[in-house]
Motif scaffolding. Structure first.
Motif, PDB file in Angstrom:
ATOM      1  N   TYR A 190       8.116  -4.188   5.735  1.00  0.00           N
ATOM      2  CA  TYR A 190       8.938  -2.995   5.892  1.00  0.00           C
ATOM      3  C   TYR A 190       8.243  -1.800   5.259  1.00  0.00           C
ATOM      4  N   ALA A 191       8.750  -0.612   5.563  1.00  0.00           N
ATOM      5  CA  ALA A 191       8.242   0.634   4.987  1.00  0.00           C
ATOM      6  C   ALA A 191       9.334   1.279   4.154  1.00  0.00           C
ATOM      7  N   ASP A 192       8.930   1.973   3.107  1.00  0.00           N
ATOM      8  CA  ASP A 192       9.885   2.740   2.305  1.00  0.00           C
ATOM      9  C   ASP A 192       9.325   4.139   2.094  1.00  0.00           C
ATOM     10  N   TRP A 193      10.199   5.099   1.886  1.00  0.00           N
ATOM     11  CA  TRP A 193       9.753   6.479   1.681  1.00  0.00           C
ATOM     12  C   TRP A 193      10.728   7.213   0.771  1.00  0.00           C
ATOM     13  N   LEU A 194      10.232   8.306   0.221  1.00  0.00           N
ATOM     14  CA  LEU A 194      11.024   9.096  -0.732  1.00  0.00           C
ATOM     15  C   LEU A 194      10.602  10.551  -0.662  1.00  0.00           C
ATOM     16  N   LEU A 195      11.579  11.431  -0.748  1.00  0.00           N
ATOM     17  CA  LEU A 195      11.361  12.873  -0.861  1.00  0.00           C
ATOM     18  C   LEU A 195      12.211  13.376  -2.013  1.00  0.00           C
ATOM     19  N   GLY A 196      11.611  14.135  -2.931  1.00  0.00           N
ATOM     20  CA  GLY A 196      12.402  14.566  -4.063  1.00  0.00           C
ATOM     21  C   GLY A 196      11.808  15.723  -4.828  1.00  0.00           C
ATOM     22  N   ALA A 197      12.453  16.023  -5.939  1.00  0.00           N
ATOM     23  CA  ALA A 197      12.007  17.114  -6.805  1.00  0.00           C
ATOM     24  C   ALA A 197      12.363  16.789  -8.246  1.00  0.00           C
ATOM     25  N   ASP A 198      11.484  17.192  -9.163  1.00  0.00           N
ATOM     26  CA  ASP A 198      11.716  17.045 -10.593  1.00  0.00           C
ATOM     27  C   ASP A 198      11.724  18.425 -11.231  1.00  0.00           C
ATOM     28  N   TYR A 199      12.616  18.603 -12.185  1.00  0.00           N
ATOM     29  CA  TYR A 199      12.690  19.885 -12.895  1.00  0.00           C
ATOM     30  C   TYR A 199      12.534  19.640 -14.392  1.00  0.00           C
ATOM     31  N   ALA A 200      11.452  20.162 -14.966  1.00  0.00           N
ATOM     32  CA  ALA A 200      11.203  20.040 -16.403  1.00  0.00           C
ATOM     33  C   ALA A 200      11.942  21.158 -17.129  1.00  0.00           C
ATOM     34  N   ILE A 201      12.827  20.803 -18.037  1.00  0.00           N
ATOM     35  CA  ILE A 201      13.615  21.781 -18.772  1.00  0.00           C
ATOM     36  C   ILE A 201      12.754  22.384 -19.885  1.00  0.00           C
ATOM     37  N   ALA A 202      12.495  23.663 -19.791  1.00  0.00           N
ATOM     38  CA  ALA A 202      11.606  24.338 -20.742  1.00  0.00           C
ATOM     39  C   ALA A 202      12.066  24.164 -22.178  1.00  0.00           C
ATOM     40  N   GLY A 203      11.094  23.914 -23.063  1.00  0.00           N
ATOM     41  CA  GLY A 203      11.387  23.781 -24.469  1.00  0.00           C
ATOM     42  C   GLY A 203      11.962  22.435 -24.874  1.00  0.00           C
ATOM     43  N   VAL A 218       0.862  -1.182   0.000  1.00  0.00           N
ATOM     44  CA  VAL A 218       0.000   0.000   0.000  1.00  0.00           C
ATOM     45  C   VAL A 218       0.897   1.232   0.000  1.00  0.00           C
ATOM     46  N   TRP A 219       0.445   2.271  -0.676  1.00  0.00           N
ATOM     47  CA  TRP A 219       1.293   3.451  -0.769  1.00  0.00           C
ATOM     48  C   TRP A 219       0.469   4.720  -0.969  1.00  0.00           C
ATOM     49  N   GLY A 220       1.136   5.840  -0.725  1.00  0.00           N
ATOM     50  CA  GLY A 220       0.556   7.152  -0.979  1.00  0.00           C
ATOM     51  C   GLY A 220       1.595   8.068  -1.581  1.00  0.00           C
ATOM     52  N   ASP A 221       1.190   8.848  -2.571  1.00  0.00           N
ATOM     53  CA  ASP A 221       2.084   9.815  -3.227  1.00  0.00           C
ATOM     54  C   ASP A 221       1.464  11.199  -3.147  1.00  0.00           C
ATOM     55  N   ILE A 222       2.321  12.200  -3.047  1.00  0.00           N
ATOM     56  CA  ILE A 222       1.865  13.587  -3.043  1.00  0.00           C
ATOM     57  C   ILE A 222       2.853  14.402  -3.869  1.00  0.00           C
ATOM     58  N   SER A 223       2.336  15.340  -4.654  1.00  0.00           N
ATOM     59  CA  SER A 223       3.202  16.183  -5.479  1.00  0.00           C
ATOM     60  C   SER A 223       2.589  17.563  -5.627  1.00  0.00           C
ATOM     61  N   SER A 224       3.435  18.536  -5.893  1.00  0.00           N
ATOM     62  CA  SER A 224       2.960  19.901  -6.078  1.00  0.00           C
ATOM     63  C   SER A 224       3.948  20.672  -6.947  1.00  0.00           C
ATOM     64  N   ALA A 225       3.435  21.310  -7.984  1.00  0.00           N
ATOM     65  CA  ALA A 225       4.276  22.114  -8.865  1.00  0.00           C
ATOM     66  C   ALA A 225       4.499  23.490  -8.259  1.00  0.00           C
ATOM     67  N   VAL A 226       5.718  23.969  -8.367  1.00  0.00           N
ATOM     68  CA  VAL A 226       6.042  25.327  -7.917  1.00  0.00           C
ATOM     69  C   VAL A 226       5.781  26.259  -9.096  1.00  0.00           C
ATOM     70  N   PRO A 227       4.847  27.196  -8.980  1.00  0.00           N
ATOM     71  CA  PRO A 227       4.440  28.038 -10.113  1.00  0.00           C
ATOM     72  C   PRO A 227       5.617  28.740 -10.787  1.00  0.00           C
ATOM     73  N   ASN A 228       5.582  28.736 -12.124  1.00  0.00           N
ATOM     74  CA  ASN A 228       6.525  29.490 -12.948  1.00  0.00           C
ATOM     75  C   ASN A 228       7.986  29.081 -12.779  1.00  0.00           C
ATOM     76  N   THR A 229       8.233  27.834 -12.366  1.00  0.00           N
ATOM     77  CA  THR A 229       9.615  27.391 -12.153  1.00  0.00           C
ATOM     78  C   THR A 229       9.978  26.123 -12.924  1.00  0.00           C
ATOM     79  N   GLY A 230       9.001  25.322 -13.327  1.00  0.00           N
ATOM     80  CA  GLY A 230       9.280  24.016 -13.922  1.00  0.00           C
ATOM     81  C   GLY A 230       9.609  22.969 -12.889  1.00  0.00           C
ATOM     82  N   LEU A 231       9.516  23.334 -11.616  1.00  0.00           N
ATOM     83  CA  LEU A 231       9.886  22.451 -10.516  1.00  0.00           C
ATOM     84  C   LEU A 231       8.650  21.798  -9.897  1.00  0.00           C
ATOM     85  N   THR A 232       8.736  20.515  -9.634  1.00  0.00           N
ATOM     86  CA  THR A 232       7.673  19.779  -8.944  1.00  0.00           C
ATOM     87  C   THR A 232       8.261  19.052  -7.745  1.00  0.00           C
TER      88      THR A 232
END
Length: 282
Positions: free
Chosen positions: A220-233, A179-193
């Motif tokens: 066992y439990a596993d977890w992750l914290l991270g960020a993705d950056y979409a390169i414009a164009g 069982v798992w849960g994911d959460i994400s949020s884009a940072v406005p005008n940055t390309g960063l999530t």
């Protein structure tokens, strides 16, 4: 190179179509999407499958407007031969998505297979995922249950037996719940999530045939914290993430003889690490 030529031709044709025509074009009944990428370590639910080495991965999904879809995904694995064959994981996926309230329910199954390897290391895992948004935040909750299969059994009393190829309980079958849960949020005008993941495995309490396993310590439990950056164009996304599990050093010792490079029992494949990735979507 053939794909690049087709993509360039398609883009040129699209640019030549008047904007009004593009806006009124009906949605396609069938869409094809995919991605290819490289990661610094292939972690499956927190446990390295590439012995902490680079992995090349890619996937393709064909979806119908009805909600039905099929797909495939693959990655190289550690090269020491436990899985046999090409030391490659190839997943075959099929499912159905439907709207539920303001979100989407995704029901399907994944067939995990290892081309050229051993048949009893393959297994199937049905799943269900519910996703939606809460303001700027994307949320996903999922459950995957693999029924009893040989690939999920505990065939070895200890990791050394697995490394030596000595079965202590051949033919054993077990199941596994994830069982798992994911959460994400884009940072406005940055390309960063920004993203986070929390998962929990229970059931498969040992190494199966040829030392394969989904939840090798049983729970066992596993977890992750991270960020993705979409390169414009570009279709490129750069990612970085911190991942870890609560698998203890003692529990990890059971895994090491079979999951480590050269079966030398060194290092850890279930501990904390920083992952880096570069992905191209199409």
């Amino acid at each position: 190179m053939k794909y690049l030529s087709l993509a360039a031709a398609s883009l040129a044709a699209l640019v030549a179509v008047p904007a009004a025509a593009q806006e009124t074009a009906p949605p396609k009944a069938v869409t094809v999407t995919g991605s290819v990428g490289i990661v610094s370590d292939y972690r499956f639910r927190g446990v390295s499958q590439s012995d902490r080495q680079l992995a090349v991965q890619g996937g393709l999904t064909i979806a119908h407007e009805s909600g039905l879809y099929i797909g495939t995904w693959g990655s190289n694995l550690a090269g020491w031969g436990t899985f046999g064959g090409a030391n490659m994981e190839l997943d075959l996926i099929a499912g159905y998505k439907l709207p539920v309230g303001g979100g989407t329910l995704d029901i399907g199954a994944t067939w995990y297979m290892y081309p050229g390897g051993f048949d009893n290391t393959d297994f199937i895992e049905p799943y269900a995922k519910l996703s939606g948004t809460l303001g700027p935040v994307g949320l996903t909750a999922g459950v995957a249950y693999a029924p009893k299969q040989e690939a999920l059994g505990a065939w070895y009393a200890n990791g050394t037996a697995a490394a030596n190829g000595v079965y202590t309980n051949p033919g054993d079958k077990n199941d596994n719940l994830y069982v798992w849960g994911d959460i994400s949020s884009a940072v406005p005008n940055t390309g960063l999530t920004l993203k986070a993941h929390l998962g929990y495995s229970k059931g498969n309490d040992g190494l199966g045939p040829f030392a394969t396993s989904v939840a090798p310590t049983g729970e066992y439990a596993d977890w992750l914290l991270g960020a993705d950056y979409a390169i414009a164009g570009t279709p490129l996304t750069v990612g970085v993430a911190y991942t870890d599990t609560d698998i203890s050093k003692r529990e990890s010792a059971y895994l090491q003889p079979s999951f480590s490079k050269g079966q030398d029992g060194t290092g850890t494949i279930a501990g904390a690490t920083v992952l880096a990735s570069l992905t191209a979507a199409f």
